[in-house]
Enzyme design. Sequence first.
Site, mmCIF file in Angstrom:
data_model
loop_
_atom_site.group_PDB
_atom_site.id
_atom_site.type_symbol
_atom_site.label_atom_id
_atom_site.label_comp_id
_atom_site.label_asym_id
_atom_site.label_seq_id
_atom_site.Cartn_x
_atom_site.Cartn_y
_atom_site.Cartn_z
ATOM 1 N N ASP A 8 1.621 -6.822 -6.449
ATOM 2 C CA ASP A 8 2.903 -6.104 -6.450
ATOM 3 C C ASP A 8 3.589 -6.390 -5.119
ATOM 4 O O ASP A 8 3.126 -5.939 -4.066
ATOM 5 C CB ASP A 8 2.630 -4.604 -6.623
ATOM 6 C CG ASP A 8 3.904 -3.786 -6.718
ATOM 7 O OD1 ASP A 8 5.002 -4.343 -6.531
ATOM 8 O OD2 ASP A 8 3.789 -2.574 -6.978
ATOM 9 N N ASP A 104 8.384 -8.449 -9.815
ATOM 10 C CA ASP A 104 7.592 -8.299 -8.592
ATOM 11 C C ASP A 104 6.125 -7.988 -8.842
ATOM 12 O O ASP A 104 5.358 -7.863 -7.901
ATOM 13 C CB ASP A 104 8.206 -7.233 -7.675
ATOM 14 C CG ASP A 104 8.175 -5.851 -8.284
ATOM 15 O OD1 ASP A 104 8.276 -5.743 -9.522
ATOM 16 O OD2 ASP A 104 8.034 -4.878 -7.525
ATOM 17 N N GLU A 105 5.716 -7.886 -10.103
ATOM 18 C CA GLU A 105 4.315 -7.555 -10.370
ATOM 19 C C GLU A 105 3.698 -8.590 -11.312
ATOM 20 O O GLU A 105 4.389 -9.201 -12.115
ATOM 21 C CB GLU A 105 4.196 -6.176 -11.037
ATOM 22 C CG GLU A 105 4.600 -5.035 -10.127
ATOM 23 C CD GLU A 105 4.395 -3.689 -10.798
ATOM 24 O OE1 GLU A 105 3.364 -3.497 -11.465
ATOM 25 O OE2 GLU A 105 5.288 -2.833 -10.657
HETATM 26 MG MG MG Z 1 6.898 -3.877 -6.003
#
Ligand code: MG
Length: 150
Positions: A8, A104-105
Amino acid sequence: MRTILHSDLNNFFASVELKKFPELRDKPVAVGGDEQQRHGIVLAKNEIAKKFNVKTGDTLWQARAKCPGLIVLPPHYDEYMHYSQAAREIYYRFTDRIEPFGMDEAWLDVTHSLRLWQDGEEIANEIRRLCREELGLTVSVGVSFNKVFA
Ligand SMILES: [Mg+2]
């Protein structure tokens, strides 16, 4: 047993914007929707803005009420896409079993990478180092043995 990592990128949009404005790093910063529109909202914020309880989804008006010194930067989705893909290219050095979740993950199944690497934690450390050194971004990487608990 499977070894799964969850990665993340931290404060992703805000971190990408702050790469361009290092002088703002010690100030509360949010990335926000169009300021001209009344319904502009917070899309991301840095750690300092978080301490003022600024939250993703707040209207800019709400966010400024919580944090009068808040600096709001406009989003640049093409840049986020670039860094998202660059992070994914780093992950691919360790496994081709990647399941992205948003920009973002990602979930990484590194079960079959463990002949080359000591354990999941060693891979997690490498990913953190590479993202920092090559992208200038920090990433949180959790290690577990199944997807639910990474
Ligand atoms: Mg994040």
